[in-house]
Enzyme design. Structure first.
Site, short mmCIF file in Angstrom:
data_model
loop_
_atom_site.label_atom_id
_atom_site.label_comp_id
_atom_site.label_asym_id
_atom_site.label_seq_id
_atom_site.Cartn_x
_atom_site.Cartn_y
_atom_site.Cartn_z
N CYS A 30 0.85 -1.19 0.00
CA CYS A 30 0.00 0.00 0.00
C CYS A 30 0.89 1.24 0.00
CB CYS A 30 -0.90 0.00 1.23
SG CYS A 30 0.02 0.10 2.79
N GLU A 145 0.80 -0.65 16.23
CA GLU A 145 -0.07 0.48 15.91
C GLU A 145 -0.95 0.85 17.10
OE1 GLU A 145 -3.85 1.64 13.10
OE2 GLU A 145 -2.42 0.20 12.29
N CYS A 214 -8.10 1.50 6.87
CA CYS A 214 -7.56 2.19 5.71
C CYS A 214 -8.07 1.60 4.40
CB CYS A 214 -6.03 2.18 5.76
SG CYS A 214 -5.27 0.65 5.23
N ASN A 244 -2.89 -7.04 8.87
CA ASN A 244 -3.76 -7.01 7.69
C ASN A 244 -3.68 -8.33 6.92
OD1 ASN A 244 -2.16 -6.52 4.93
ND2 ASN A 244 -1.06 -5.45 6.55
N SER A 287 2.02 -5.40 3.32
CA SER A 287 3.46 -5.27 3.52
C SER A 287 4.25 -6.36 2.79
CB SER A 287 3.79 -5.30 5.02
OG SER A 287 3.18 -6.41 5.66
#
Length: 332
Positions: A30, A145, A214, A244, A287
């Site tokens: 991303c 995060e 996101c 993710n 990632s």
């Protein structure tokens, strides 16, 4: 060494069982991940090694090892870094406020590679706190995060919840307005259930102006939902510590795919699970680099007569500029 004849190659190909590979789009890197990796590589190019990075710049072992070979040094905490004028980069996941403060005290040349969409959540939490609201954070305990977001506010000003069951036992301060924010890499469907439970129990709770999960997480999950019901198995390329990527595997499983596995790279494939499949879904976490997707397709092509079809559910054109310190240096 004798060269195989064309007829023998054709016979070898004909003996392989057919396999249709439906490859999800979007997949892989991303904009926030690209920015973070580029930040480390640009710093190495401008200043030379070493470049220190607090935590994995992104959650992918292949990427981290590649940067380490170029001269990046990864540390868990700043106290592992000697006094230095070398760049010190904060990872894409974001950091608590105490980390930049420590960097200032030690006079480090700090570069913040936090994803701008994570920074957006940080700012939201701060605004809610300034307006006297108690903040509820939906996320996974211990994820970098989440640690970074909780570290934006004083102790006791933010409460972490993970599930609908947590909503039922949530005990916020009395007579205080509530607001919620979320980790950016959660399951869209799971989070919707938690949000619904929050809004039912606390009807006046303040929501984000725009959802915090996101665009990349949402788009990759939607693509998996499209592909998973059509295939015998699904492989998600990504690291076990990538939130993710783990969510993509769960989404495939819930969408009805009989076999759903998270795989770092081709050498990690358990071939006993894929012996009788005729169709395979393939995606990659935000990632995971595309080279690992290609590596896995090649591994299946050694065993199957592979045809590849792309299934696209969204176009992505998001771009985030490098941190200002590196943009200025690059311009010079």
């Amino acid at each position: 060494m004798p060269v195989a004849s064309l007829s023998s190659i054709e016979t070898s190909s004909a003996n392989k069982p057919p396999l249709e590979v439906l490859i999800c789009a979007p997949r892989g890197f991303c904009a926030g991940v690209v920015r973070a990796i580029d930040a480390v590589e640009k710093a190495l190019r401008i200043y030379g090694p070493p470049v220190y990075v607090r935590h994995e710049i992104v959650h992918n072992k292949y990427v981290v090892e590649s940067l380490r070979r170029k001269g990046a040094i990864f540390v868990d905490e700043l106290d592992e870094i000697p006094d230095t004028q070398a760049p010190v980069i904060f990872s894409a996941h974001g950091v608590p406020k105490s980390v930049p403060s420590e960097a200032v005290q030690r006079r480090f040349f700090a570069i913040d590679a936090t994803c701008p969409l994570v920074t957006k959540v940080h700012r939201e939490a701060e605004i809610h706190h300034k307006r006297g609201r108690h903040v509820v954070l939906i996320g996974h305990a211990g994820h970098p995060e989440v640690v970074g977001t909780m570290g934006q506010l004083p102790a006791g000003a933010i409460t972490l919840i993970e599930t609908v069951a947590d909503v039922e036992t949530l005990a916020p301060p009395a007579d205080v307005e509530l607001a919620y924010v979320t980790q950016t890499t959660l399951s869209v469907d799971d989070t919707a259930g938690v949000v619904a439970a929050l809004q039912q129990r606390f009807p006046q709770i303040v929501s984000p102006h725009k959802q915090d999960i996101c665009y990349a997480t949402t788009n990759r999950q939607e693509a998996v939902k499209r592909v998973a019901p059509q295939v015998d198995a699904m492989i998600v390329v990504g690291s076990p510590n990538s939130s993710n990527s783990q969510r993509l595997r769960e989404v495939a499983e819930r969408a009805g795919c009989p076999i759903s596995r998270l795989v770092l790279r081709a050498e990690d494939i358990d071939w006993s699970l894929f012996g009788n499949i005729r169709s395979l879904g393939l995606t990659a976490g935000a990632s995971a680099p595309e080279v690992l997707v290609e590596e896995i397709i090649d591994a299946f092509a050694e065993r199957y007569n592979v045809t590849v079809e792309s299934v696209s559910t969204a176009d992505e054109s998001v771009f985030f500029p490098l941190p200002r310190e590196l943009r200025d240096q690059a311009a010079e």
